[in-house]
Scaffold this motif. Structure first.
Motif, PDB file in Angstrom:
ATOM      1  N   ARG A 117       0.813  -1.218   0.000  1.00  0.00           N
ATOM      2  CA  ARG A 117       0.000   0.000   0.000  1.00  0.00           C
ATOM      3  C   ARG A 117       0.844   1.265   0.000  1.00  0.00           C
ATOM      4  NH1 ARG A 117      -5.555  -1.115  -0.822  1.00  0.00           N
ATOM      5  NH2 ARG A 117      -5.717  -3.354  -0.451  1.00  0.00           N
ATOM      6  N   SER A 118       2.089   1.177   0.439  1.00  0.00           N
ATOM      7  CA  SER A 118       2.975   2.341   0.371  1.00  0.00           C
ATOM      8  C   SER A 118       3.437   2.597  -1.062  1.00  0.00           C
ATOM      9  CB  SER A 118       4.198   2.133   1.269  1.00  0.00           C
ATOM     10  OG  SER A 118       5.022   1.094   0.765  1.00  0.00           O
ATOM     11  N   THR A 339       4.262   8.538   0.658  1.00  0.00           N
ATOM     12  CA  THR A 339       3.032   7.787   0.914  1.00  0.00           C
ATOM     13  C   THR A 339       2.875   7.434   2.391  1.00  0.00           C
ATOM     14  OG1 THR A 339       4.215   5.753   0.327  1.00  0.00           O
ATOM     15  CG2 THR A 339       2.916   6.807  -1.403  1.00  0.00           C
ATOM     16  N   VAL A 340       3.950   7.576   3.153  1.00  0.00           N
ATOM     17  CA  VAL A 340       3.910   7.415   4.606  1.00  0.00           C
ATOM     18  C   VAL A 340       4.473   8.690   5.210  1.00  0.00           C
ATOM     19  CG1 VAL A 340       4.709   6.099   6.612  1.00  0.00           C
ATOM     20  CG2 VAL A 340       4.156   4.905   4.483  1.00  0.00           C
ATOM     21  N   GLY A 344       0.932   7.273  12.186  1.00  0.00           N
ATOM     22  CA  GLY A 344      -0.423   6.738  12.088  1.00  0.00           C
ATOM     23  C   GLY A 344      -0.753   6.132  10.739  1.00  0.00           C
ATOM     24  N   ASP A 345       0.030   6.459   9.719  1.00  0.00           N
ATOM     25  CA  ASP A 345      -0.225   5.889   8.390  1.00  0.00           C
ATOM     26  C   ASP A 345       0.047   4.388   8.360  1.00  0.00           C
ATOM     27  OD1 ASP A 345      -0.934   8.337   7.379  1.00  0.00           O
ATOM     28  OD2 ASP A 345       1.062   8.802   6.588  1.00  0.00           O
ATOM     29  N   PRO A 347      -0.334   1.773  10.726  1.00  0.00           N
ATOM     30  CA  PRO A 347      -1.461   0.880  11.068  1.00  0.00           C
ATOM     31  C   PRO A 347      -2.640   1.011  10.102  1.00  0.00           C
ATOM     32  CG  PRO A 347      -1.254   2.663  12.687  1.00  0.00           C
ATOM     33  CD  PRO A 347      -0.020   2.686  11.844  1.00  0.00           C
ATOM     34  N   ASN A 348      -2.801   2.179   9.492  1.00  0.00           N
ATOM     35  CA  ASN A 348      -3.876   2.325   8.501  1.00  0.00           C
ATOM     36  C   ASN A 348      -3.606   1.469   7.272  1.00  0.00           C
ATOM     37  OD1 ASN A 348      -5.443   4.120   9.980  1.00  0.00           O
ATOM     38  ND2 ASN A 348      -4.402   5.930   9.184  1.00  0.00           N
ATOM     39  N   LEU A 349      -2.335   1.400   6.851  1.00  0.00           N
ATOM     40  CA  LEU A 349      -1.970   0.538   5.726  1.00  0.00           C
ATOM     41  C   LEU A 349      -2.185  -0.930   6.093  1.00  0.00           C
ATOM     42  CD1 LEU A 349       1.316   2.271   4.466  1.00  0.00           C
ATOM     43  CD2 LEU A 349      -0.993   2.475   3.532  1.00  0.00           C
ATOM     44  N   LEU A 351      -4.380  -2.032   8.187  1.00  0.00           N
ATOM     45  CA  LEU A 351      -5.830  -2.237   8.201  1.00  0.00           C
ATOM     46  C   LEU A 351      -6.364  -2.478   6.795  1.00  0.00           C
ATOM     47  CD1 LEU A 351      -8.527  -2.243   9.704  1.00  0.00           C
ATOM     48  CD2 LEU A 351      -8.594   0.246   9.454  1.00  0.00           C
ATOM     49  N   GLN A 352      -5.842  -1.736   5.818  1.00  0.00           N
ATOM     50  CA  GLN A 352      -6.264  -1.935   4.432  1.00  0.00           C
ATOM     51  C   GLN A 352      -5.928  -3.349   3.960  1.00  0.00           C
ATOM     52  OE1 GLN A 352      -4.866   1.226   1.829  1.00  0.00           O
ATOM     53  NE2 GLN A 352      -5.056   2.710   3.497  1.00  0.00           N
ATOM     54  N   LYS A 355      -8.427  -5.745   5.486  1.00  0.00           N
ATOM     55  CA  LYS A 355      -9.709  -5.649   4.775  1.00  0.00           C
ATOM     56  C   LYS A 355      -9.664  -6.450   3.469  1.00  0.00           C
ATOM     57  CE  LYS A 355     -11.229  -1.113   6.492  1.00  0.00           C
ATOM     58  NZ  LYS A 355     -11.490   0.316   6.117  1.00  0.00           N
TER      59      LYS A 355
END
Length: 520
Positions: A117-118, A339-340, A344-345, A347-349, A351-352, A355
């Motif tokens: 995701r990064s 991209t980071v 906080g970015d 753990p969001n990545l 989480l994606q 999902k």
């Protein structure tokens, strides 16, 4: 772009039909049969119902076997009895929670998600195919296809269009580039030189199956690593040779003259992306050097008893190590590429990534119940022992058994393209059966990898087949299922045959399949 529905073979496919009429007709038949199958989630509940009825019949007949592991008599238990119902209700949550691949795959995916995701994995793929000459472009795209498996399904989305761009950039057919990239990913899906999420899934299912015979059995996610490295290189060479001597000779490799290629993308990396990739790779190298230095002393806490590396905390926790390494390169790249930007970015990545894995986790719930019921009923013990005795009585050479298992699983893979679903059904029978004739579970899993990959590039049941067709139609609007199948078939057949020969040679020589994983 003009998109055709599956089954619309278009004019080019019609032109190719005299050459491959049987194959094209078979593709349509496979698609119709496959579409009639229920979703894998419901398929496992249906199989559980069939298993319950079978257990009631066999238990009523008093079917039993003598376990070769401890000499005790094992009798089939009735899942439809009161005890069976109590077991099913009381263990439903624990079956899911203790399902071997569950925790492992979640941990690995969190790390891989940061790298994906990064933008690191996509940038790495673009960089790997952007600077190769025309003479090396086929091998580069093919090998990149095996490495791309670390991105799981995203490999198709990222690399297949890049294959067309890379070929086009060096003056070769972009149609050929799409075909090479897609087939390298699909028919070489389980041959990656880098540990992937699939390694964790397969190892967990194999472990659960092996415990039918040996309650202490454990199959590591790295159990096939050495074999995977060799397989990825060999398959890239096979793709290169078949492309050069077979596919390149086809007269229908030109893109449509009026094809709109403006929205296909670019191989170009920005300065920040290029710098980010280099910094991430440098960080990865540094981390590996540090890990090696920590492991060097015999008294290292990451080594096992007596200084063992094979039986050590490092390999026991390899899933976490792999996740940390992927997370590291993703963070380093993301900081440089933008991209980071804050803590906080990360753990969001993650989480994606979780999902994205939600459908697999839902499927795991059904698989976990089926395997628990199968184990409790002892039908697996009976089938494994009886099948092993039949094999011994037949006098069939183990190579013949390997080939029969490979053909059977390859045919199943055409209809059931989910590797985890197919292995969850096959492993509880095949792994114990072959263990009882002295074949380690790691070896059976390596054989499964070939079957799970080889036919994937030619089956329209794979959702990625349709996706690849869409990319192909960007260059040739009239392309259909028959068109893509006629391109991928020579590659898929050659890859399966050579990969099987590699496996047999590996087994005959006796090379370990991975750390602590003897082939026989």
């Amino acid at each position: 772009m003009t998109t055709r529905i599956p089954g619309d073979t278009g004019t080019d496919a019609a032109a190719a039909e005299p050459r491959l009429p049987l194959i094209i007709r078979a593709m349509g038949g496979i698609e119709r049969v496959g579409n009639a199958l229920p979703h894998p989630f419901w398929l496992f509940w249906i199989l559980s119902g069939i298993l319950a009825v079978a257990s009631a019949v066999l238990a009523g007949m008093g079917v039993s076997v003598v376990s070769p592991s401890d000499g005790k008599t094992v009798t089939v238990q009735n899942l439809l009895s009161g005890d069976g119902l109590a077991m099913a209700v009381s263990t439903m949550v624990s079956n899911f929670a203790t399902f071997p691949p569950m925790a492992t795959i979640v941990v690995v995916i969190m790390g891989v998600a940061v790298a994906e995701r990064s933008g690191f994995l996509a940038a790495l793929m673009r960089m790997s195919v952007s600077r190769v000459s025309a003479s090396w472009v086929v091998f580069a795209v093919a090998f990149a296809g095996t490495v791309a498996h670390v991105a799981s399904a995203a490999a198709y989305i990222i690399l297949v269009p890049l294959g067309g761009l890379a070929f086009r950039a060096v003056g070769r057919s972009p149609i050929l580039g799409v075909v090479v990239a897609y087939t390298a990913i699909a028919s070489g899906y389980d041959a990656s030189p880098v540990p992937t999420p699939n390694d964790a899934i397969f190892a967990g299912i194999t472990t659960a199956a092996a415990r039918i015979v040996d309650p202490d059995a454990y199959v590591s996610p790295l159990s096939n690593w050495f074999f995977n490295i060799a397989s990825s290189l060999v398959l890239a060479v096979v793709i290169t040779l078949v492309t050069k001597f077979v596919l390149s000779k086809r007269p229908d490799l030109d893109a449509d003259p009026d094809a709109d290629l403006e929205d296909i993308g670019s191989l170009h990396l920005s300065d920040a992306e290029r710098s980010g990739v280099r910094q991430a790779l440098a960080a990865l190298l540094g981390a590996l050097v540090v890990l090696t230095l920590v492991m060097l002393p015999v008294s290292s806490p990451l080594r096992g008893d007596g200084g063992s590396i094979v039986d050590s905390p490092l390999l026991d926790g390899i899933a976490a190590v792999v996740a940390l390494l992927f997370g590291l390169v993703g963070i380093v790249y993301g900081r440089r590429a933008g991209t980071v930007t804050k803590a906080g970015d990360v753990p969001n990545l993650m989480l994606q990534g979780i999902k994205q894995m939600a459908p697999v986790l839902v499927l795991f719930f059904a698989i976990a119940q089926f395997l628990a019921y199968f184990d409790w009923s002892h039908i697996g013990d009976v089938v494994a022992v009886e099948a092993a005795e039949a094999l011994k009585a037949s006098g069939a050479h183990i190579v013949v058994v390997f080939l029969l298992v490979l053909v059977l699983l390859t045919l199943v893979n055409i209809l059931v393209t989910s590797g985890s679903a197919m292995w969850a059904v096959a492993a509880p029978v095949i792994v114990p059966m072959l263990m009882l004739v002295a074949v380690p579970p790691e070896t059976t899993q390596a054989l499964f990898r070939i079957a799970d990959s080889g036919s994937t590039a030619i089956t329209p049941m794979s959702p990625y087949f349709v996706m690849a067709l869409g990319f192909l139609q960007r260059y040739r609007r009239s392309a259909g299922i028959g068109t893509l199948a006629s391109y991928t078939l020579p590659l898929a057949i050659a890859m399966t045959v050579v990969w099987t020969l590699l496996f047999l040679a590996w087994w005959w020589i006796g090379i370990p399949l991975g750390p602590g994983a003897p082939v026989r």
